[in-house]
Design an enzyme around this catalytic site. Structure first.
Site, PDB file in Angstrom:
ATOM      1  N   GLU A   1     -10.763   0.797   6.361  1.00  0.00           N
ATOM      2  CA  GLU A   1      -9.676   0.398   7.255  1.00  0.00           C
ATOM      3  C   GLU A   1     -10.024   0.713   8.704  1.00  0.00           C
ATOM      4  O   GLU A   1      -9.828  -0.095   9.609  1.00  0.00           O
ATOM      5  CB  GLU A   1      -8.401   1.152   6.849  1.00  0.00           C
ATOM      6  CG  GLU A   1      -7.173   0.761   7.663  1.00  0.00           C
ATOM      7  CD  GLU A   1      -5.938   1.567   7.243  1.00  0.00           C
ATOM      8  OE1 GLU A   1      -6.082   2.489   6.406  1.00  0.00           O
ATOM      9  OE2 GLU A   1      -4.858   1.266   7.756  1.00  0.00           O
TER      10      GLU A   1
ATOM     11  N   SER B   1       4.120  -1.220   4.268  1.00  0.00           N
ATOM     12  CA  SER B   1       4.378  -2.471   4.983  1.00  0.00           C
ATOM     13  C   SER B   1       4.824  -3.568   4.030  1.00  0.00           C
ATOM     14  O   SER B   1       4.176  -3.789   3.005  1.00  0.00           O
ATOM     15  CB  SER B   1       3.110  -2.950   5.682  1.00  0.00           C
ATOM     16  OG  SER B   1       2.615  -1.940   6.502  1.00  0.00           O
TER      17      SER B   1
ATOM     18  N   GLU C   1      -4.536  12.976  17.555  1.00  0.00           N
ATOM     19  CA  GLU C   1      -4.986  14.358  17.343  1.00  0.00           C
ATOM     20  C   GLU C   1      -6.045  14.412  16.240  1.00  0.00           C
ATOM     21  O   GLU C   1      -7.037  15.141  16.360  1.00  0.00           O
ATOM     22  CB  GLU C   1      -3.791  15.253  16.995  1.00  0.00           C
ATOM     23  CG  GLU C   1      -2.812  15.477  18.148  1.00  0.00           C
ATOM     24  CD  GLU C   1      -1.928  14.270  18.465  1.00  0.00           C
ATOM     25  OE1 GLU C   1      -1.765  13.395  17.581  1.00  0.00           O
ATOM     26  OE2 GLU C   1      -1.432  14.160  19.597  1.00  0.00           O
TER      27      GLU C   1
ATOM     28  N   GLN D   1       0.847  -1.189   0.000  1.00  0.00           N
ATOM     29  CA  GLN D   1       0.000   0.000   0.000  1.00  0.00           C
ATOM     30  C   GLN D   1       0.886   1.245   0.000  1.00  0.00           C
ATOM     31  O   GLN D   1       1.722   1.400   0.898  1.00  0.00           O
ATOM     32  CB  GLN D   1      -0.878  -0.021   1.249  1.00  0.00           C
ATOM     33  CG  GLN D   1      -1.846   1.139   1.344  1.00  0.00           C
ATOM     34  CD  GLN D   1      -2.311   1.362   2.756  1.00  0.00           C
ATOM     35  OE1 GLN D   1      -1.510   1.508   3.670  1.00  0.00           O
ATOM     36  NE2 GLN D   1      -3.621   1.384   2.962  1.00  0.00           N
ATOM     37  N   GLY D   2       0.733   2.104  -0.955  1.00  0.00           N
ATOM     38  CA  GLY D   2       1.586   3.299  -1.029  1.00  0.00           C
ATOM     39  C   GLY D   2       0.801   4.575  -0.834  1.00  0.00           C
ATOM     40  O   GLY D   2       0.320   5.172  -1.794  1.00  0.00           O
ATOM     41  N   TYR D   3       0.662   4.976   0.406  1.00  0.00           N
ATOM     42  CA  TYR D   3      -0.108   6.194   0.710  1.00  0.00           C
ATOM     43  C   TYR D   3       0.802   7.298   1.254  1.00  0.00           C
ATOM     44  O   TYR D   3       1.065   8.281   0.604  1.00  0.00           O
ATOM     45  CB  TYR D   3      -1.177   5.888   1.762  1.00  0.00           C
ATOM     46  CG  TYR D   3      -2.407   5.169   1.257  1.00  0.00           C
ATOM     47  CD1 TYR D   3      -2.473   4.630  -0.022  1.00  0.00           C
ATOM     48  CD2 TYR D   3      -3.525   5.021   2.082  1.00  0.00           C
ATOM     49  CE1 TYR D   3      -3.598   3.970  -0.472  1.00  0.00           C
ATOM     50  CE2 TYR D   3      -4.659   4.368   1.645  1.00  0.00           C
ATOM     51  CZ  TYR D   3      -4.696   3.841   0.362  1.00  0.00           C
ATOM     52  OH  TYR D   3      -5.813   3.206  -0.057  1.00  0.00           O
ATOM     53  N   SER D   4       1.250   7.100   2.515  1.00  0.00           N
ATOM     54  CA  SER D   4       1.962   8.167   3.237  1.00  0.00           C
ATOM     55  C   SER D   4       3.276   8.533   2.559  1.00  0.00           C
ATOM     56  O   SER D   4       3.897   7.711   1.892  1.00  0.00           O
ATOM     57  CB  SER D   4       2.289   7.718   4.664  1.00  0.00           C
ATOM     58  OG  SER D   4       1.120   7.499   5.382  1.00  0.00           O
TER      59      SER D   4
END
Lengths: 394, 379, 394, 379
Positions: free
Chosen positions: A249, A166, A378, A131-134
């Site tokens: 998720e 991951s 937050e 998974q390539g998000y952040s």
């Protein structure tokens, strides 16, 4: 016998016959969990057989349509399969981000061709997805991501860096959010693309955490190629896909709430570890913290139960997952702080067999990420304030 | 004596900060860890510190020390906390030096103090036997044996134990575990027969040793202070060590806080520097206030050790408790507010969290001291 | 003998001779504190005599200039006077907002005529002053005050409402912030005026608190008249005067930090009240809270000491008063919560002589205002973040 | 049974909220206080509640009750917490009803349950003797006297004691103070010779009585349950009462929170609605989360009382502890966030703070129950 009863009987019989005995034991090491993919080495013949037999019935992804490699089961049937597997103690044949994340996204946003091409290999455990998000500068504010995909007619050229991917070093393909519309408002210039990782332009580097080794990697795109036919959903509408998956998720995390949080009471653990004098824990100040933490843990489990029951009854409010995510993460951190208090200096041995290589200390450090990953504490508090309490924006 | 640093102490602080930032910063600790350095600290740096007089900060001039007192000791420890400098300062220059000086007049101080000052000898305190610090629980026996004693038992969590030239060992010559009285301190040299030291790598990349005593024979001369009455000297050494750890923790906590505030002033999310978010501002302001209180009570403990060491037990306990609690809060906030990057080993902030945890546990955690304070006041 | 030693000897002799014996006893009831003013009834002849004798020497306001009714003492002399009075156990001859607040403001911002007119009656305890700052819609955001003063040539006509005016119902005059420039930016349209309360346009109404009776009042201006000659400082520059006084007030609170906070350890009080079994407080969970609170109290006292010493040494940072105000208020609230825990159900008797009319319960409720009055906890945290930590504005 | 209200319970909640908001809101409590009302609660409202079946919510149909169970009882108590309605609901309809029902079969239930249901009888529990609730510490003696008993001693903090037609009195017939066993429960009617009741006005504008027993003679028939074995019934009554207070506290805490959030959405300072300040938003979000947990564990306690009352001790203790703690936080945040106006008697928010304090102390505060839970688990 009703249809479901028949299904249950048949399922039980099939499982009894087809699930190898080695697979009916509890998971002992990480390798017992089968993730599949080209780099996967089966830990045993049984693991391989089990995957093949289940995949052949589509039961690695029981509720996906049959034409895409799924089992085509109804909700009720899928539940029965799960129950019967649990009854037998059968391990999951296959776990993967392909099943949990990409699959649902493709089912909702993918074209028929994309589904045909990508879903069956996921179901059979042939292709492992990352998974390539952040990105380093796009964490809580994911939409500010900068990885660029430039249109080259039939393909994109991708440049940039993803973080917290991951197991990227063990994966074959990656589904990624990339910026295809650099001039659009930030949410409107993002696309969701599938990228083959077996190309020179894609490299990965494992990330070491404060707790030690981790499944996380950095993934670098250096003139990597992504075919246009592998764009999921519309161009520049990738944010919709991402939002759908993030909600999915969060709900997964929340519904598996107890997985997030180990609710075993600390008090008795402390009594065994530290000792009791005159009926009271030898550290009476710590005792006060432990009993309070255990009460909060109990209340947390009650909240999970109540929310589940509310969902079943179709009542209650949304955004509950933020309530649970926030509290569960903070409670878990508190819990491991207390575990360290209980263990004292003995937990500090970082590489000793006596502590199982610092197991509790590493867990303690690892929990610090609970309030960061999957939406920071937050961010969860912002969501609760805004969506549930409807407090006004600044 | 007012609760501020005097000119001499301020100069010392500036010097210490300059030296440590330059020669023994967090990168040094990382390197010691990654190279699996045998000592676990830089011998070169330790020699430099000796030259600067730090090893003799609590040693009288008769033994070559600079005798600057506890407030000055705290200045050094606080700065070491800022850079996470690994050294035998607390074990050797603070606890051993205090114990030896307190015992005074015998042969031990003349034998060891000058070489402590010279940066040659490392001396560890072998006290804890279980997972939680509690001197009264000491069970290890020292039995009369000829003219001397025979030591049998095991010690854990002995900081600098694996590199120590000698250890100050607390063993029971009277009474039962759980009693404050009945302990005797022994100076045991590293080559004593039956002594076995096993190094353990710790979460904070420092190290401590398991020490086994298998019929270790010592002469009567090995006794530090009086037989059965070791608590007198031990208490002094522990108070000194606890105050030093409080100072170190205060330094680490301040440093991690300052780094965090700096990060908040830089890091952007949602098009804004995240330091503008009021919720984060309030948390930082609260933490700053706690750090101010912690530093104040820590300084008060040092001042009391200088002015009335016989009455310092209460304030030192309170200071160790308060600073330990606040430092942990600071470490937690630091990692949380750094976000994902704070979780990586590559970033230095995690080193602070690890060292703060260990130092807050050493010589009694906040709960232990809070409990002691309640007991001192009969409730 | 140095001059100061001579001064000390003379002061001691004078006090010995002139301070009535009744005045040398600790204050027992509120009326033992002399506030002066036209409505004041002396509780004893001694109280009256003491005020007159001290006022005659200017020692009710020892460091004010002699021409304005003060003692004209140097800082050192004033300190000696204070020490000698404490030595004798002599009560203060006069307390008042005139001395603490208005006096310093007039000395800094008032004209010579204003000083001559207003300061001596303050020094003699003839006129009692109220402070008119807050309004129902101007609390933390004081500068948004709305009480209007309209220019009528030689006087203003004042309309509006002030709140939290302590003892307003016993006062003769009020110093108030009023809006004289309704069109100016909000801080630039405020003036500081002195208003005679003995006029039909000024009325007061006491405020009952959750803790019971209080010195606070609401004060209403209904076409009240304020002479222009009683404007202090420049027109529309009243905010400067207010800021000066607020800083002055905060420093007073901070320097009297210990007055804000009762540092007597709770643990022993609890042991006496609740009982001890086998050497431990009967409530071991509460015990943990008590010992932690006592440690924090001790640390707080150390911080006060350190800040005082830093001030003397001329080092350290500003805005310390916010650090102390914030923590002291919160600690005091926590302390009284614990006092209530210790006292249990017996503290609930609200009107019983057994609890001295609910003394501790009323104190407990009263402390809730500690974090509101004199700048809320939230405002203090803002100040620390902005001024000390230099965190950026939104 | 799922952890949600069923349709019947939801209807009950809507009805209760409607009635209480309309007929017994906070203004009623204020009026009772300001007029120094003799009963301390509205007899009219209590009659209405009886008509609506609330007094019989835990009473079997054989005695005229509606027997809706604990979850329904909690719905009523929670709504009363929202309006701070003063009534003998907890003492009479919850604790006395539970004790009488549990004792069952004797003459007491037939004598009292119908008149409880009818809203005629008020029955108080006379248990506490000191400032802190602790049934085991009961010292008051009941000595054998002829065929019956003679009661000597004093009880404090007896809610509704001054208006009670009868009291359930816990007294010691065996064992020593500190022991759980050896207590016997007695039904003592208000006109018993030697019984003296003194009303005390309380901080929450409710009232409780000091009750003195000066050789009060009762027959053997007065015993509720078994001699020396009162703890069995007492525990059931206390669990019921604690769960009711938890529900009430949860209602008060939610109401004060909701009023506060509403206020934050209205109140302006610095040109902004203060509800936009992120620091306040985070505090509210945290508090909301705590309130959700508190409400969940409270409901679990009620559910357990319905399903497995013999095993409810643990969860009821945890619920009383958790809700008490969260309700206090809620009250404190409510007053603080209301600012100055929240400190005035004129504003209603202070009434919540006062009642929450008293209800959190009644039948054991959070610390008491936390301690009990630790003891139950042998640590």
């Amino acid at each position: 016998m009703s249809d479901l009863e028949t299904f249950r009987a048949e399922t039980r019989a099939w499982l009894e016959e087809n699930c190898p005995p080695e697979i009916r034991k509890p998971v002992e090491s990480e390798k017992d969990i089968c993730w599949g993919g080209k780099q996967w080495t089966f830990v045993s013949e049984a693991q391989k057989t089990w995957l093949e037999r289940m995949a052949a019935r589509g039961w690695t992804v029981p509720s996906w349509p049959k034409e895409y490699g799924g089992g085509g089961l109804s909700k009720e049937e899928a539940k029965i399969l799960k129950e019967e597997m649990r009854e037998l103690g059968a391990r999951s044949p296959l776990d993967s981000f392909g099943i949990w994340m990409l699959g649902p996204a493709l089912l909702k946003y993918g074209s028929h061709e994309q589904k045909l091409k990508f879903l069956p290999p996921i179901a059979r455990g042939e292709i492992r997805w990352a998974q390539g998000y952040s990105e380093p500068n796009a964490g809580s504010d994911l939409a500010s991501l900068a990885t660029k995909a430039v249109d080259q007619g039939d393909h994109f050229i991708v440049n940039g860096q993803k973080i917290w991917t991951s197991y990227a070093d063990e994966c074959d393909w990656i589904f990624a959010l990339v910026r295809t519309g650099p001039m659009e408002p930030k949410h409107d210039g993002i696309s969701f693309v599938l990228i083959d990782m077996e190309q020179p332009g894609v490299t990965t580097k494992p990330i070491k955490l404060i707790s030690g080794k981790s499944p996380f990697c950095e993934t670098f795109f250096d003139d990597a190629r992504a075919e246009k036919e592998n764009l999921v959903g519309e161009l520049n509408r990738g944010w919709d896909v991402a939002k759908y998956l993030l909600t999915h998720e969060r709900e997964m995390i929340a519904s598996g709430g107890s997985g997030l949080f180990d609710a075993r009471p600390l008090g008795q653990h402390a009594a065994q570890t530290m000792g009791v004098e005159d009926g009271m824990l030898v550290d009476p100040v710590l005792r006060a913290d432990l009993t309070r933490c255990d009460i909060d843990g109990l209340a947390f489990m009650c909240a999970i139960e109540r929310y589940k029951d509310e969902a079943k009854a179709g009542v209650g409010m949304g955004a509950k997952s933020s309530v649970l995510k926030y509290y569960g993460a903070e409670l878990n951190k508190r819990r491991l702080e207390l575990m360290m208090d209980i263990g004292g200096s003995e937990e500090f041995e970082w590489e000793s067999p006596a502590t199982n290589e610092g197991k509790i200390a590493r867990m303690w450090l690892r929990t610090k990420a609970n309030s960061i990953e999957g939406g920071t504490t937050e961010v969860q508090l912002n969501i609760v304030a805004k969506r549930i309490l409807e407090m006004p924006g600044a | 004596m007012p609760l501020v640093l005097n000119e001499e102490q301020e100069m010392l602080r500036d010097m210490a900060r300059g030296y440590l930032t330059d020669k023994a910063p967090v990168t040094q600790l990382r390197k010691l860890r990654d190279t699996e350095d045998e000592s676990g600290f830089s011998r070169d740096a330790w020699r430099d510190m000796a030259e600067m007089g730090w090893t003799g900060v609590l040693v009288g001039e008769d033994h070559g020390g600079v005798d600057m007192g506890f407030m000055a000791m705290g200045v050094i420890a606080e700065e070491m906390g800022r850079t996470l400098t690994a050294s035998p300062f607390v074990s050797t220059a603070v606890m051993a030096a205090t114990a030896l000086r307190q015992a005074g007049g015998g042969a031990h101080d003349a034998r060891w103090l000058p070489s402590i000052v010279a940066g040659e000898a490392v001396i560890a305190l072998a006290l804890d036997e279980g997972r939680k610090h509690d001197p009264a629980k000491t069970a290890m026996k020292a039995e009369r044996h000829g003219n001397g004693f025979k030591l049998d038992g095991a010690k854990t969590f002995v900081a600098d134990g694996h590199v120590a030239d000698a250890m100050i060992v607390a063993a029971r010559t009277a009474g039962a575990p759980g009693e404050e009285q009945g302990l005797t301190l022994f100076m045991v040299e590293k080559d004593a027969a039956g002594l076995k030291t096993e190094r353990t790598m710790m979460v904070d990349s420092r190290n401590a040793a398991h020490v086994a005593f298998d019929g270790v024979e010592v002469t009567a001369d090995a006794v530090l202070g009086e037989v059965d009455n070791g608590a007198v000297i031990l208490d002094r050494a522990l108070n000194a060590g606890r105050a030093a750890l409080a100072a170190e923790l205060s330094g680490s906590a301040q440093e991690s806080f300052e780094r965090t505030v700096d990060y908040l002033k830089e890091r952007k999310q949602f098009g804004q520097v995240i330091g503008t978010f009021q919720a984060l501002q309030h948390r930082c302001a609260h933490l700053f206030t706690e750090l101010e209180l912690a530093r104040s009570i820590m300084m008060k403990a040092l001042q009391t050790l200088d002015e009335a060491p016989e009455h310092a037990g209460h304030i030192v306990a309170a200071a160790k408790a308060k600073v330990s609690q606040v430092a942990r809060l600071s470490a937690n906030e630091a990692v949380q507010l750094h976000g994902g990057i704070g979780m990586t080993d590559e970033h230095e902030i995690g080193f602070f969290m690890k060292r703060i945890r260990v130092a807050s546990e050493m010589l009694g955690d906040a709960n232990y001291h809070a409990d002691r304070l309640a007991k001192m006041q009969q409730y």
